[in-house]
Scaffold this active site. Sequence first.
Site, PDB file in Angstrom:
ATOM      1  N   ASP A  95       0.864  -1.178   0.000  1.00 47.58           N
ATOM      2  CA  ASP A  95       0.000   0.000   0.000  1.00 47.58           C
ATOM      3  C   ASP A  95       0.903   1.231   0.000  1.00 47.58           C
ATOM      4  OD1 ASP A  95      -1.916  -1.951   0.280  1.00 47.58           O
ATOM      5  OD2 ASP A  95      -2.996  -0.959   1.893  1.00 47.58           O
ATOM      6  N   LYS A 156      -6.599   3.130  -3.225  1.00 49.54           N
ATOM      7  CA  LYS A 156      -6.988   3.126  -1.821  1.00 49.54           C
ATOM      8  C   LYS A 156      -7.328   4.546  -1.399  1.00 49.54           C
ATOM      9  CE  LYS A 156      -5.054   1.964   2.758  1.00 49.54           C
ATOM     10  NZ  LYS A 156      -3.915   1.330   3.456  1.00 49.54           N
ATOM     11  N   LYS A 184      -9.941   0.071  -2.593  1.00 48.08           N
ATOM     12  CA  LYS A 184      -9.826  -0.222  -1.167  1.00 48.08           C
ATOM     13  C   LYS A 184     -10.273   0.993  -0.372  1.00 48.08           C
ATOM     14  CE  LYS A 184      -6.600  -1.522   2.536  1.00 48.08           C
ATOM     15  NZ  LYS A 184      -5.241  -2.015   2.866  1.00 48.08           N
TER      16      LYS A 184
END
Length: 227
Positions: A95, A156, A184
């Site tokens: 991430d 994300k 996400k």
Amino acid sequence: MAADYSDDIAPLIDHTLLIPTATPEQVEQWCNEADRFQFAAVCVYPAYVRQAAELLRGKDPKVCTVIGFPSGATTSATKLYEAQEAVENGATELDVVINLSWLKAGKTEELHREIAEICEETGKTVKAILETNLLTDAEKRLAAEICMEAGVAFLKTSTGWNGGATVADVQLLKEVTKERVGIKASGGIHTVDHALDLVMAGATRLGTSRGVDLIRQRDTLDKEARR
């Protein structure tokens, strides 16, 4: 539309432990819980990737870590090294916080190059953290397009350090991505209703430290709905 509490959200959850005071004992607990509830992944700081990888060897949950967290303002070389080291230690998902200052300054080529290099050099699942609460809608769209072109597997919403995921932002990202990559939703997901709203809006992963609480809430509400 009423929430369907029979929906299994466990396979969507990245069981997240990103508090600065996290201990090895907590990492072990998070890994055990991820295996027990069959969460998608455990997300830990780079310093704990090796431990998590050992605990989850041969099990379904993936090992995720954060790169350039939480500001995204480290150098590209630093991010790349951090990502490569994490992979060497057993991470399969990364991430990565994008460089927000580059986005704001219009340095789109630099931003693209940084993310693309991490995607290409690691060959792992990269989730670009956009930190949507700090961006205008136009900037969110631009960041999403740049990161998709760079090869990310997910967009994300947030680190959780500057506000959390919103239904509106997930809807915007779904519109931009057209299901080309995953979404996400992360940060501030405290209730199963919020989690389900985000999924209905288009989220395909949920980043939260409250995964176990969400499953228990869902089970309780599902039982009540069946009465």
